[in-house]
Design an enzyme around this catalytic site. Structure first.
Site, PDB file in Angstrom:
ATOM      1  N   ASP A  53     109.351  56.144  79.934  1.00  0.00           N
ATOM      2  CA  ASP A  53     109.289  54.808  80.536  1.00  0.00           C
ATOM      3  C   ASP A  53     110.480  54.011  79.975  1.00  0.00           C
ATOM      4  O   ASP A  53     111.563  54.002  80.586  1.00  0.00           O
ATOM      5  CB  ASP A  53     107.928  54.172  80.197  1.00  0.00           C
ATOM      6  CG  ASP A  53     107.787  52.721  80.647  1.00  0.00           C
ATOM      7  OD1 ASP A  53     108.741  52.153  81.192  1.00  0.00           O
ATOM      8  OD2 ASP A  53     106.704  52.115  80.423  1.00  0.00           O
ATOM      9  N   SER A  87      95.654  50.594  83.727  1.00  0.00           N
ATOM     10  CA  SER A  87      96.129  50.696  82.349  1.00  0.00           C
ATOM     11  C   SER A  87      95.197  49.866  81.478  1.00  0.00           C
ATOM     12  O   SER A  87      95.002  48.678  81.730  1.00  0.00           O
ATOM     13  CB  SER A  87      97.563  50.167  82.273  1.00  0.00           C
ATOM     14  OG  SER A  87      98.032  50.169  80.951  1.00  0.00           O
ATOM     15  N   LYS A 103      96.253  52.845  76.255  1.00  0.00           N
ATOM     16  CA  LYS A 103      97.331  52.497  75.347  1.00  0.00           C
ATOM     17  C   LYS A 103      96.972  53.061  73.969  1.00  0.00           C
ATOM     18  O   LYS A 103      95.821  52.896  73.528  1.00  0.00           O
ATOM     19  CB  LYS A 103      97.478  50.976  75.270  1.00  0.00           C
ATOM     20  CG  LYS A 103      97.998  50.369  76.568  1.00  0.00           C
ATOM     21  CD  LYS A 103      99.442  50.750  76.791  1.00  0.00           C
ATOM     22  CE  LYS A 103     100.068  49.974  77.943  1.00  0.00           C
ATOM     23  NZ  LYS A 103     101.491  50.326  78.118  1.00  0.00           N
ATOM     24  N   ASP A 147      99.731  56.039  76.754  1.00  0.00           N
ATOM     25  CA  ASP A 147     101.036  55.379  76.657  1.00  0.00           C
ATOM     26  C   ASP A 147     101.184  54.785  75.260  1.00  0.00           C
ATOM     27  O   ASP A 147     100.418  53.905  74.877  1.00  0.00           O
ATOM     28  CB  ASP A 147     101.138  54.275  77.721  1.00  0.00           C
ATOM     29  CG  ASP A 147     102.520  53.629  77.778  1.00  0.00           C
ATOM     30  OD1 ASP A 147     103.383  53.973  76.949  1.00  0.00           O
ATOM     31  OD2 ASP A 147     102.732  52.784  78.674  1.00  0.00           O
ATOM     32  N   GLU A 191     103.037  59.108  77.680  1.00  0.00           N
ATOM     33  CA  GLU A 191     104.138  58.222  78.050  1.00  0.00           C
ATOM     34  C   GLU A 191     104.819  57.640  76.811  1.00  0.00           C
ATOM     35  O   GLU A 191     104.156  57.110  75.913  1.00  0.00           O
ATOM     36  CB  GLU A 191     103.555  57.099  78.922  1.00  0.00           C
ATOM     37  CG  GLU A 191     104.569  56.169  79.556  1.00  0.00           C
ATOM     38  CD  GLU A 191     103.868  55.154  80.480  1.00  0.00           C
ATOM     39  OE1 GLU A 191     102.702  55.392  80.885  1.00  0.00           O
ATOM     40  OE2 GLU A 191     104.483  54.118  80.769  1.00  0.00           O
ATOM     41  N   GLY A 245     103.838  49.652  85.945  1.00  0.00           N
ATOM     42  CA  GLY A 245     103.421  48.276  86.211  1.00  0.00           C
ATOM     43  C   GLY A 245     103.837  47.350  85.089  1.00  0.00           C
ATOM     44  O   GLY A 245     103.936  47.760  83.932  1.00  0.00           O
ATOM     45  N   LYS A 300     109.933  51.985  87.094  1.00  0.00           N
ATOM     46  CA  LYS A 300     109.637  50.560  87.244  1.00  0.00           C
ATOM     47  C   LYS A 300     110.861  49.926  87.892  1.00  0.00           C
ATOM     48  O   LYS A 300     111.979  50.082  87.380  1.00  0.00           O
ATOM     49  CB  LYS A 300     109.371  49.908  85.885  1.00  0.00           C
ATOM     50  CG  LYS A 300     108.028  50.304  85.266  1.00  0.00           C
ATOM     51  CD  LYS A 300     107.847  49.687  83.902  1.00  0.00           C
ATOM     52  CE  LYS A 300     106.485  50.070  83.314  1.00  0.00           C
ATOM     53  NZ  LYS A 300     106.426  49.767  81.859  1.00  0.00           N
ATOM     54  N   LYS A 305      94.750  55.019  82.218  1.00  0.00           N
ATOM     55  CA  LYS A 305      95.768  55.156  81.164  1.00  0.00           C
ATOM     56  C   LYS A 305      95.313  54.364  79.963  1.00  0.00           C
ATOM     57  O   LYS A 305      94.962  53.188  80.081  1.00  0.00           O
ATOM     58  CB  LYS A 305      97.103  54.642  81.702  1.00  0.00           C
ATOM     59  CG  LYS A 305      98.159  54.337  80.671  1.00  0.00           C
ATOM     60  CD  LYS A 305      99.510  54.151  81.331  1.00  0.00           C
ATOM     61  CE  LYS A 305     100.250  52.949  80.804  1.00  0.00           C
ATOM     62  NZ  LYS A 305     101.550  52.753  81.495  1.00  0.00           N
TER      63      LYS A 305
END
Ligand code: NPQ
Ligand code: MG
Length: 372
Positions: free
Chosen positions: A239, A136, A164, A189, A214, A291, A263, A162
């Site tokens: 998420d 990430s 952000k 995400d 996400e 994570g 998670k 991934k």
């Protein structure tokens, strides 16, 4: 039957190698609560992933400490337990606070796996000896520095990235990464940074062949996510909105997502994580392991849960070297990235990592021991 004799809480803090920025803020250190569960000469370890502040979720280190000390720990101290279900049923009276519950429950799973001489992955019903992982990548000051970070992680061997995103750091950033790495498995995400009015942004992202998007919308929403999913081709992955197996079923029932990020902390423990896994498996919905910048304790639990068969997408379970200076993490051995972008599943009983007392003490801000 095994009697829980003592539970200890450790509020710890570790420095991050590189500041980690998301749509909810930039972090320079990571605080969390580690839980040790003592019985029959064994010690189980669990990581409570609540952060210092209520940014990713409403839980914080302080709320978790309170709920653990005053409600969860007393409900299991001195009790005889035969399986994790005995702990889960005692926690049922506690509404909310999933990360606090998960910290203690996962410690009990580690303890019981050790008592049986079984790796945690095996006790959970996992099958693989390696789990697929990705990395990430936080928001950076410039597009150039982001491309450098992605290049570094691709060179390290991560086979899935991934990014952000947040308003103003989305379509152009994804386009630039996609142009430089046309075949890289890529996902984004938003950590709840958008509203339904931003649907055109997500329609624009459809052209980049992302694995998933996400949590684009509100952190507790499923209704608007269902409306957005109907307007875009890329699968939405929830998420923040999924706090329990019930939330997972509600989301799937209304078409709010086509993938779920599991998670262990956010859903209240390993038992709930496995229930969501099973539900999604039955409905043909892939899952992956999220994570929370875990130490090697939480990372080992993530690796174990990701061995379940429907964890078919790579997890945010990066190698130990991703977030903390090696030698500062509280447990060993470190997880190292294999050349097929996997982490190997430990074969020792329980989590398969051991907490180093000196490292724990060096990171520890507050300690509590409760005896039965
Ligand atoms: C996510 N994690 O998937 C989270 C969010 C996140 C690896 O992207 C301190 C503690 C900082 C928890 C930053 C990843 C954090 C954090 C981000 C969780 O949404
Ligand atoms: Mg997320």
């Amino acid at each position: 039957m095994i009697k829980i004799e003592r539970v200890e809480l450790y509020h710890i803090e570790l420095p991050l190698l590189h500041p980690f920025e998301t749509s909810f803020g930039r972090e320079f250190t990571r605080a969390c609560v580690l839980v040790s569960v003592h019985a029959a000469g064994l010690t189980g370890w669990g990581e409570c992933t609540a952060e210092a502040g209520p940014w990713y979720s409403s839980e914080t280190v302080e709320t978790a400490w309170h709920v653990l000390k005053d409600f969860l720990v007393p409900s299991v101290l001195g009790q005889e337990i035969a399986s994790p279900d005995d702990v889960v049923s005692r926690f049922r009276r506690v509404r909310g606070h999933p990360m606090a519950r998960a910290g203690l429950e996962s410690g009990v799973w580690d303890l019981l796996a050790q008592a049986q001489g079984a790796p945690l992955a095996g006790l959970l019903g996992g099958e693989r000896d390696r789990v697929k992982v990705g990395v990430s990548v936080g928001i950076e000051a410039t597009l150039e520095s982001l491309l450098d970070r992605v290049a570094q992680h691709v060179d390290e061997g991560y086979g899935r990235v991934k990014l952000k995103i947040k308003p103003g750091w989305d379509v152009d950033v994804v386009r630039a990464v996609r142009e430089r790495w046309p075949d890289l498995p890529l996902q984004v995400d938003a950590n709840s940074a958008y509203t339904l009015e931003d649907a055109p942004i997500f329609q624009a992202l459809d052209q980049f062949g992302l694995l998933l998007i996400e949590q684009p919308l509100h952190y507790d929403d499923i209704v608007d996510h269902a409306k957005l999913q109907a307007q875009i081709r890329t699968p939405i992955c929830l998420d923040e909105s999924i706090h329990s197996p019930e939330h997972a079923r509600w989301a799937l029932d209304i078409g709010a997502c086509r993938v779920i990020n599991i998670k262990v902390g956010r859903v209240g423990g390993l038992t709930a994580a496995r229930q969501i896994h099973d539900l999604c498996d039955a409905r043909g919905v892939p899952v992956w392991c999220g994570g929370m910048l875990e130490t090697n304790v939480g990372r080992a639990a993530n690796v174990a849960v990701a061995t379940l068969p429907n964890f078919t997408l790579p997890g945010d379970i990066s190698a130990s070297a991703r977030y903390y200076p090696l030698g500062r993490d509280v447990a060993e051995p470190n997880f190292v990235l294999n050349d097929d972008s996997t982490l190997s599943v430990p074969t020792d009983p329980g989590l398969g990592v051991r907490v180093i007392e000196g490292r724990l003490n060096a990171a520890c801000l507050r300690h509590l021991a409760e005896n039965g």
